[in-house]
Design a protein around this motif. Structure first.
Motif, PDB file in Angstrom:
ATOM      1  N   UNK A  56     -78.630 -38.417 -44.260  1.00 44.52           N
ATOM      2  CA  UNK A  56     -77.223 -38.099 -44.047  1.00 44.52           C
ATOM      3  C   UNK A  56     -76.400 -38.395 -45.300  1.00 44.52           C
ATOM      4  N   UNK A  57     -76.671 -39.544 -45.941  1.00 43.37           N
ATOM      5  CA  UNK A  57     -75.964 -39.886 -47.174  1.00 43.37           C
ATOM      6  C   UNK A  57     -76.250 -38.868 -48.268  1.00 43.37           C
ATOM      7  N   UNK A  66     -82.923 -31.580 -37.946  1.00 41.13           N
ATOM      8  CA  UNK A  66     -81.913 -31.025 -37.049  1.00 41.13           C
ATOM      9  C   UNK A  66     -80.731 -31.994 -37.052  1.00 41.13           C
ATOM     10  N   UNK A  67     -79.577 -31.529 -37.565  1.00 43.17           N
ATOM     11  CA  UNK A  67     -78.435 -32.408 -37.776  1.00 43.17           C
ATOM     12  C   UNK A  67     -77.237 -31.932 -36.963  1.00 43.17           C
ATOM     13  N   UNK A 125     -69.358 -39.743 -36.094  1.00 45.04           N
ATOM     14  CA  UNK A 125     -70.739 -39.959 -35.667  1.00 45.04           C
ATOM     15  C   UNK A 125     -71.611 -38.790 -36.112  1.00 45.04           C
ATOM     16  N   UNK A 126     -72.905 -39.007 -36.046  1.00 49.12           N
ATOM     17  CA  UNK A 126     -73.847 -37.971 -36.439  1.00 49.12           C
ATOM     18  C   UNK A 126     -75.199 -38.231 -35.816  1.00 49.12           C
ATOM     19  N   UNK A 127     -75.932 -37.167 -35.533  1.00 54.54           N
ATOM     20  CA  UNK A 127     -77.273 -37.257 -34.955  1.00 54.54           C
ATOM     21  C   UNK A 127     -78.215 -36.420 -35.801  1.00 54.54           C
ATOM     22  N   UNK A 148     -72.733 -44.008 -35.868  1.00 52.84           N
ATOM     23  CA  UNK A 148     -71.315 -43.931 -35.571  1.00 52.84           C
ATOM     24  C   UNK A 148     -70.619 -45.021 -36.369  1.00 52.84           C
ATOM     25  N   UNK A 149     -69.798 -44.592 -37.306  1.00 57.05           N
ATOM     26  CA  UNK A 149     -69.175 -45.550 -38.199  1.00 57.05           C
ATOM     27  C   UNK A 149     -70.218 -46.262 -39.031  1.00 57.05           C
TER      28      UNK A 149
END
Length: 303
Positions: free
Chosen positions: A13-14, A191-192, A201-203, A268-269
């Motif tokens: 993600x980063x 899969x994002x 947030x992110x999955x 999340x955060x």
């Protein structure tokens, strides 16, 4: 340590961000991984399935340099104790839009060199390379692990010598030197999903299928001795050297297993949850189970 480094959804993600960031990370893992999962071929040597707690902390610099430390907690004999520690400096390269790579070194510190629970390795080197542009991302990783450990067997027996009971104390020490080298070719897709339950947030769901080739070598040396004790006087009579022997073994470099790694990360955060399942089918003929499963659940904070 690979949940912190090798196949980490949070780091991916980063990687999507324009500017690299430096951060600290505190993590708690609960699972059945007794030692590092970087060397997948070495995992086939682990036939235990015990629940392990692994607290860890690391600093990740925006240049790609990082350092992590971890402790491994195991409940044995109704007591929760650290049985080994690990320190892992590494370097990750994510600035390129075409590839990302990682190089890490891990050294293990064992509480006891006679335990059969700790990793049989002292040192581990791991490197990988992932192509980022294809929809199905191909990757290759290389691992090398080496170390040695001791096992001691004590046997006491009583015999009659000159009409007096005499205790014979046998001690057998086996020193095993082991090394494992593996090369894994894999494919994966990320899969994002963002802004699911909140704006920050992110999955990310990442299945990875691997074909793992490698070779394991070992060398075992035995030393056995005996001590005689007079049970009446409780004095040692003599010490006898029984024998010394050594043996070497290993296989050839070939395809060892097919593995499926399923990694899910929800952030999340500053907080994240990351369950992971690794399924491995060992291809060569073996007396142990060919199909093994490793489960790991991470929870942590980055700041």
């Amino acid at each position: 340590m690979d949940s912190l480094l090798a196949n980490d959804a949070f780091l991916k993600m980063l990687d999507k961000m324009d500017a690299p960031q430096s951060y600290f990370r505190i993590n708690m893992a609960v699972g059945t991984r007794l030692f590092s999962g970087n060397n997948k071929a070495a995992q086939s040597l682990d036939n235990k399935r015990q629940l392990v707690l692994t607290p860890s902390a690391g600093y990740f610099h925006k240049s790609g340099l990082s350092a992590s430390v971890a402790g491994y907690l195991l409940n044995e004999n109704s007591s929760l104790n650290f049985y080994q520690y690990a320190i892992s400096p590494s370097y990750s390269y994510t600035k390129s839009k075409a590839v990302s790579s990682l190089l890490s070194y891990t050294h293990y510190f064992h509480e006891s060199k006679y335990t059969t629970t700790a990793a049989p390795f002292d040192d581990e080197i791991y490197a990988n390379l992932i192509l980022k542009k294809p929809y199905i991302k191909p990757a290759v990783s290389v691992s090398y692990s080496a170390g040695k450990y001791d096992e001691i067997i004590n046997v006491d027996t009583t015999v009659i010598i000159l009409n007096r009971p005499t205790l014979i104390h046998y001690v057998d020490t086996a020193t095993t030197e082991i090394s494992s080298f593996s090369v894994a070719a894999s494919i994966e897709h990320d899969f994002t999903f963002y802004n699911l339950l909140a704006k920050k947030d992110g999955l990310r769901f990442t299945p990875q299928l691997s074909v793992i080739s490698g070779i394991n070598n070992y060398s075992v040396s035995h030393k056995s001795s005996a001590q005689l004790f007079n049970l009446y006087t409780k004095r040692r009579l003599t010490k006898l050297r029984r024998f010394q022997s050594s043996s070497d073994g290993g296989g050839t470099f070939d395809v060892q297993s097919i593995g499926l790694d399923i990694d899910l990360n929800y952030s999340i955060g500053k907080f994240y949850l990351e369950p992971e399942v690794y399924l491995d089918y060992y291809l060569p003929k073996t007396d142990d189970k060919a199909f093994t499963q490793v489960y790991n659940f991470n929870i942590g904070i980055t700041f």
